[in-house]
Design a protein around this motif. Structure first.
Motif, mmCIF file in Angstrom:
data_model
loop_
_atom_site.group_PDB
_atom_site.id
_atom_site.type_symbol
_atom_site.label_atom_id
_atom_site.label_comp_id
_atom_site.label_asym_id
_atom_site.label_seq_id
_atom_site.Cartn_x
_atom_site.Cartn_y
_atom_site.Cartn_z
ATOM 1 N N ALA A 13 5.660 -0.278 1.666
ATOM 2 C CA ALA A 13 4.656 0.482 2.405
ATOM 3 C C ALA A 13 3.287 0.123 1.846
ATOM 4 O O ALA A 13 3.137 -0.089 0.639
ATOM 5 N N ILE A 14 2.312 0.041 2.704
ATOM 6 C CA ILE A 14 0.947 -0.267 2.282
ATOM 7 C C ILE A 14 0.214 1.063 2.119
ATOM 8 O O ILE A 14 -0.061 1.754 3.095
ATOM 9 N N LYS A 15 -0.067 1.422 0.891
ATOM 10 C CA LYS A 15 -0.805 2.662 0.628
ATOM 11 C C LYS A 15 -2.284 2.442 0.909
ATOM 12 O O LYS A 15 -2.951 3.292 1.480
ATOM 13 N N LYS A 16 -2.783 1.271 0.496
ATOM 14 C CA LYS A 16 -4.193 0.934 0.719
ATOM 15 C C LYS A 16 -4.347 -0.576 0.627
ATOM 16 O O LYS A 16 -3.709 -1.216 -0.197
ATOM 17 N N THR B 21 -2.660 -1.714 -2.705
ATOM 18 C CA THR B 21 -1.760 -0.823 -3.411
ATOM 19 C C THR B 21 -0.536 -0.677 -2.525
ATOM 20 O O THR B 21 -0.647 -0.262 -1.369
ATOM 21 N N LEU B 22 0.607 -1.066 -3.059
ATOM 22 C CA LEU B 22 1.856 -1.039 -2.302
ATOM 23 C C LEU B 22 2.813 -0.044 -2.924
ATOM 24 O O LEU B 22 2.812 0.157 -4.141
ATOM 25 N N GLN B 23 3.645 0.544 -2.090
ATOM 26 C CA GLN B 23 4.730 1.385 -2.568
ATOM 27 C C GLN B 23 6.024 0.699 -2.169
ATOM 28 O O GLN B 23 6.190 0.312 -1.013
ATOM 29 N N GLU C 105 5.158 1.772 -7.541
ATOM 30 C CA GLU C 105 3.852 1.590 -6.928
ATOM 31 C C GLU C 105 3.216 0.399 -7.621
ATOM 32 O O GLU C 105 3.284 0.275 -8.843
#
Length: 157
Positions: A98-101, A146-148, A130
């Motif tokens: 998932a792309i947090k930012k 920032t990836l999860q 993360e």
């Protein structure tokens, strides 16, 4: 392509690994070309922007591809950790990302441009991580993400 490795006389199981050992990706989706540094917490990779890459436009590649480079760089670190803790023949289950930012500071990645990516596990709990990643070209910051990451487990785990 070989990963930068420790002293060849060392019995270290991590010596002589290839990108294929660390990542489930294969061309044309294998964007990372070399591993410059790696341990259980971070990885630094090098990539060269190619005309065969996804998201290619007339004069280069859309910077959204930097998210995949960040994910693959994180994959190098986490693949290294998997092999170190579970062995080379351990299951190479993929990660849901998932792309947090994500921030891009370049409009287009020029063909043949060299990207250096540094990813670091900033949070690690069981099968959730993360990752903070910065990508540079010619020492200029071109992207930050920032990836999860979440890794499914087999039913018997």
């Amino acid at each position: 392509m070989p990963v930068s490795k420790p002293d060849p006389s060392s019995p270290d199981i991590l010596a002589g690994l290839t990108l294929e050992d660390l990542l489930p990706h294969r061309p044309p989706m294998l964007l990372v070309a070399e591993v410059l540094a790696v341990d259980s917490v971070h990885a630094v990779t090098g990539s060269t922007v190619l005309a065969s890459w996804p998201l290619r436009e007339e004069n280069g590649v859309h910077p959204l591809i930097l998210v995949e480079i960040a994910a693959q760089t994180a994959g190098v670190c986490n693949g290294w950790d998997r092999i170190k803790t579970q062995g080379l023949d351990s299951d190479q289950m993929g990660w849901l990302v998932a792309i947090k930012k994500a921030d891009f500071f370049i409009d287009l990645l020029p063909l043949d441009g060299r990207i250096i990516a540094r990813a670091e596990n900033t949070y690690n709990f069981e099968n959730l991580r993360e990752i903070a990643c910065e990508m540079r070209m010619n020492d200029a910051l071109i992207g930050r993400a920032t990836l999860q990451l979440f890794q499914a487990r087999k039913e018997n785990d």
